[in-house]
Design a protein around this motif. Structure first.
Motif, PDB file in Angstrom:
ATOM      1  N   GLN A 178      30.737  37.586  37.548  1.00 41.95           N
ATOM      2  CA  GLN A 178      30.665  38.914  36.931  1.00 41.95           C
ATOM      3  C   GLN A 178      31.191  38.932  35.505  1.00 41.95           C
ATOM      4  OE1 GLN A 178      32.784  41.513  39.594  1.00 41.95           O
ATOM      5  NE2 GLN A 178      31.361  41.203  41.289  1.00 41.95           N
ATOM      6  N   THR A 179      31.865  37.869  35.106  1.00 40.11           N
ATOM      7  CA  THR A 179      32.468  37.860  33.763  1.00 40.11           C
ATOM      8  C   THR A 179      31.933  36.683  32.946  1.00 40.11           C
ATOM      9  OG1 THR A 179      34.386  36.647  34.629  1.00 40.11           O
ATOM     10  CG2 THR A 179      34.556  39.040  34.531  1.00 40.11           C
ATOM     11  N   ALA A 180      32.561  35.526  33.075  1.00 38.10           N
ATOM     12  CA  ALA A 180      32.177  34.369  32.267  1.00 38.10           C
ATOM     13  C   ALA A 180      30.755  33.904  32.543  1.00 38.10           C
ATOM     14  CB  ALA A 180      33.160  33.220  32.514  1.00 38.10           C
ATOM     15  N   GLY A 181      30.299  34.029  33.788  1.00 42.18           N
ATOM     16  CA  GLY A 181      28.978  33.546  34.142  1.00 42.18           C
ATOM     17  C   GLY A 181      27.899  34.606  34.136  1.00 42.18           C
ATOM     18  N   SER A 182      28.186  35.743  33.541  1.00 43.39           N
ATOM     19  CA  SER A 182      27.243  36.865  33.616  1.00 43.39           C
ATOM     20  C   SER A 182      26.075  36.732  32.646  1.00 43.39           C
ATOM     21  CB  SER A 182      27.975  38.185  33.353  1.00 43.39           C
ATOM     22  OG  SER A 182      28.544  38.190  32.051  1.00 43.39           O
ATOM     23  N   GLN A 183      26.179  35.808  31.674  1.00 41.36           N
ATOM     24  CA  GLN A 183      25.098  35.649  30.709  1.00 41.36           C
ATOM     25  C   GLN A 183      25.030  34.197  30.242  1.00 41.36           C
ATOM     26  OE1 GLN A 183      25.794  37.658  26.953  1.00 41.36           O
ATOM     27  NE2 GLN A 183      28.001  37.345  27.083  1.00 41.36           N
ATOM     28  N   PRO A 184      23.837  33.732  29.862  1.00 39.32           N
ATOM     29  CA  PRO A 184      23.724  32.378  29.317  1.00 39.32           C
ATOM     30  C   PRO A 184      24.567  32.264  28.052  1.00 39.32           C
ATOM     31  CG  PRO A 184      21.564  33.246  29.882  1.00 39.32           C
ATOM     32  CD  PRO A 184      22.520  34.397  29.981  1.00 39.32           C
ATOM     33  N   SER A 185      25.168  31.093  27.842  1.00 31.32           N
ATOM     34  CA  SER A 185      26.048  30.933  26.688  1.00 31.32           C
ATOM     35  C   SER A 185      26.096  29.479  26.258  1.00 31.32           C
ATOM     36  CB  SER A 185      27.464  31.424  27.031  1.00 31.32           C
ATOM     37  OG  SER A 185      27.982  30.699  28.137  1.00 31.32           O
ATOM     38  N   VAL A 186      26.544  29.271  25.036  1.00 32.11           N
ATOM     39  CA  VAL A 186      26.747  27.920  24.512  1.00 32.11           C
ATOM     40  C   VAL A 186      28.040  27.338  25.071  1.00 32.11           C
ATOM     41  CG1 VAL A 186      27.114  26.558  22.417  1.00 32.11           C
ATOM     42  CG2 VAL A 186      25.478  28.461  22.413  1.00 32.11           C
ATOM     43  N   MET A 240      44.057  34.490  36.378  1.00 32.29           N
ATOM     44  CA  MET A 240      45.450  34.759  36.017  1.00 32.29           C
ATOM     45  C   MET A 240      46.399  34.654  37.202  1.00 32.29           C
ATOM     46  SD  MET A 240      45.336  35.006  32.848  1.00 32.29           S
ATOM     47  CE  MET A 240      47.039  35.484  32.587  1.00 32.29           C
ATOM     48  N   SER A 241      45.940  35.013  38.389  1.00 34.47           N
ATOM     49  CA  SER A 241      46.792  34.891  39.569  1.00 34.47           C
ATOM     50  C   SER A 241      47.112  33.428  39.849  1.00 34.47           C
ATOM     51  CB  SER A 241      46.106  35.522  40.782  1.00 34.47           C
ATOM     52  OG  SER A 241      46.872  35.305  41.958  1.00 34.47           O
ATOM     53  N   GLN A 242      46.081  32.566  39.783  1.00 39.57           N
ATOM     54  CA  GLN A 242      46.291  31.139  40.009  1.00 39.57           C
ATOM     55  C   GLN A 242      47.162  30.531  38.918  1.00 39.57           C
ATOM     56  OE1 GLN A 242      45.481  29.706  42.674  1.00 39.57           O
ATOM     57  NE2 GLN A 242      43.491  30.299  43.456  1.00 39.57           N
ATOM     58  N   LEU A 243      46.952  30.983  37.667  1.00 46.96           N
ATOM     59  CA  LEU A 243      47.744  30.467  36.565  1.00 46.96           C
ATOM     60  C   LEU A 243      49.213  30.849  36.723  1.00 46.96           C
ATOM     61  CD1 LEU A 243      47.935  29.053  33.812  1.00 46.96           C
ATOM     62  CD2 LEU A 243      47.425  31.261  32.735  1.00 46.96           C
ATOM     63  N   SER A 244      49.479  32.085  37.103  1.00 44.25           N
ATOM     64  CA  SER A 244      50.861  32.537  37.286  1.00 44.25           C
ATOM     65  C   SER A 244      51.558  31.726  38.368  1.00 44.25           C
ATOM     66  CB  SER A 244      50.882  34.026  37.649  1.00 44.25           C
ATOM     67  OG  SER A 244      50.328  34.809  36.621  1.00 44.25           O
ATOM     68  N   SER A 272      41.500  38.275  35.321  1.00 42.41           N
ATOM     69  CA  SER A 272      40.994  37.060  34.679  1.00 42.41           C
ATOM     70  C   SER A 272      40.801  37.292  33.189  1.00 42.41           C
ATOM     71  CB  SER A 272      39.665  36.623  35.302  1.00 42.41           C
ATOM     72  OG  SER A 272      38.643  37.552  34.985  1.00 42.41           O
ATOM     73  N   ILE A 273      40.716  36.202  32.450  1.00 42.80           N
ATOM     74  CA  ILE A 273      40.367  36.242  31.031  1.00 42.80           C
ATOM     75  C   ILE A 273      39.184  35.302  30.833  1.00 42.80           C
ATOM     76  CG2 ILE A 273      41.119  35.769  28.676  1.00 42.80           C
ATOM     77  CD1 ILE A 273      43.952  36.407  29.504  1.00 42.80           C
ATOM     78  N   SER A 274      38.131  35.814  30.222  1.00 42.43           N
ATOM     79  CA  SER A 274      36.922  35.018  30.017  1.00 42.43           C
ATOM     80  C   SER A 274      36.569  34.952  28.544  1.00 42.43           C
ATOM     81  CB  SER A 274      35.747  35.625  30.791  1.00 42.43           C
ATOM     82  OG  SER A 274      36.023  35.698  32.167  1.00 42.43           O
ATOM     83  N   LEU A 275      35.970  33.834  28.168  1.00 43.77           N
ATOM     84  CA  LEU A 275      35.455  33.656  26.815  1.00 43.77           C
ATOM     85  C   LEU A 275      34.030  33.133  26.920  1.00 43.77           C
ATOM     86  CD1 LEU A 275      35.622  33.228  23.683  1.00 43.77           C
ATOM     87  CD2 LEU A 275      36.493  30.933  24.199  1.00 43.77           C
ATOM     88  N   THR A 276      33.102  33.786  26.242  1.00 42.55           N
ATOM     89  CA  THR A 276      31.744  33.273  26.162  1.00 42.55           C
ATOM     90  C   THR A 276      31.320  33.219  24.707  1.00 42.55           C
ATOM     91  OG1 THR A 276      30.813  35.497  26.456  1.00 42.55           O
ATOM     92  CG2 THR A 276      31.058  34.140  28.427  1.00 42.55           C
ATOM     93  N   LEU A 319      36.691  38.739  27.304  1.00 45.53           N
ATOM     94  CA  LEU A 319      36.717  39.814  28.302  1.00 45.53           C
ATOM     95  C   LEU A 319      37.983  39.673  29.144  1.00 45.53           C
ATOM     96  CD1 LEU A 319      35.341  42.181  29.783  1.00 45.53           C
ATOM     97  CD2 LEU A 319      34.212  40.493  31.238  1.00 45.53           C
ATOM     98  N   ILE A 320      38.826  40.696  29.110  1.00 48.08           N
ATOM     99  CA  ILE A 320      40.027  40.729  29.948  1.00 48.08           C
ATOM    100  C   ILE A 320      39.734  41.661  31.119  1.00 48.08           C
ATOM    101  CG2 ILE A 320      42.489  41.298  30.049  1.00 48.08           C
ATOM    102  CD1 ILE A 320      42.613  40.785  27.044  1.00 48.08           C
TER     103      ILE A 320
END
Length: 260
Positions: A192-200, A207-211, A239-243, A256-257
């Motif tokens: 729903q976030t990082a994988g929601s659109q094609p990207s380079v 964040m829960s796993q990271l904490s 979660s925090i996502s970057l595309t 996207l936070i």
């Protein structure tokens, strides 16, 4: 595109970063290095690294995992020739590591076959490297253990992807994903976030796993301060996502936070 390595990354990892067009970036880097020194081309050819790099396809992924309270991870990269890539990993990767040990003044390794079909390498400096094999769900996993250092690498090639990880357990988790275990690409948070659109390029942090991983690394002595001063600010973030997308010569980064 949709980075294919996310489909091999197990669901529940701490973080993932992937990008496409690897073959073009590697080709440019190799050409640049070769122009700086003719020795580079000779090394790439003699080590087999040049041929292995030429077989890379577009997608590459790096994943960070939590393995019993310690950071672990894996590199997943596509290859056009799985057989040649596997041969390179088994025959040349230990030698390349031996060269690194040599640069660290440990000494060049002297390798020999063991009775169980593995390989033992003993550099002059007293640090030994043992290459062994195991089978998991029909896939052969190679493990290179450097004695007296705690350094371990494990690798295999599955579904046209080379996997190099910090332990056999990480490789096994990826093999299980290739055979139907839940993947990061299938998880609701990523899709729903990082994988929601094609990207380079795409990045994703749970964040829960990271904490949880940070708390385990800090240990009881420092965990209280983290739980009091930092954790309350992280808990609202899922979660925090970057595309990164590229169209008509323009590149755009999107952060996207996710706050449920």
């Amino acid at each position: 595109d949709q980075n294919a390595t996310a489909g091999l990354t197990p669901a529940g990892v701490v973080a993932f970063y992937g990008f496409t067009g690897v073959q073009y970036m590697v080709s440019e880097l190799v050409n640049e290095l070769d122009s700086l020194s003719p020795d580079v081309g000779s090394f790439l050819s003699s080590s087999g690294l040049g041929a292995a790099l030429a077989d890379l396809t577009g997608d590459l992924g790096l994943e960070l995992d939590d393995q019993n309270g310690a950071p672990a991870g894996a590199l997943i990269v596509g290859t056009t020739d799985p057989t040649a890539t596997r041969q390179f990993l088994d025959t040349s990767l230990p030698s390349l590591l031996g060269n690194l040990l040599d640069l660290a003044e440990v000494g060049a390794p002297s390798c020999s076959q063991t009775s169980d079909g593995g390989t033992e390498c003993a550099p002059e400096g007293g640090v030994g490297a043992t290459l062994s094999h195991m089978t998991y769900q029909g896939s052969d996993i190679s493990e290179l253990a450097i004695s007296n250092s705690g350094v371990t690498l494990a690798w295999t090639v599955v579904d046209g992807k080379a996997i190099i990880a910090t332990s056999p357990s990480e490789v096994k988790a990826i093999i299980a994903t290739s055979q139907g275990a839940p993947s990061l690409a299938q998880s609701a948070g990523y899709s729903q976030t990082a994988g929601s659109q094609p990207s380079v390029a795409v990045g994703y942090i749970d964040m829960s796993q990271l904490s949880t991983l940070i708390e385990q690394i800090l240990g009881p002595a420092n965990q209280a301060a983290f739980d009091t001063n930092v954790l309350p600010n992280l808990r609202p973030i899922s979660s925090i996502s970057l595309t990164e997308t590229s169209t008509s010569g323009a590149t755009a980064d999107h952060i996207l936070i996710e706050v449920p």
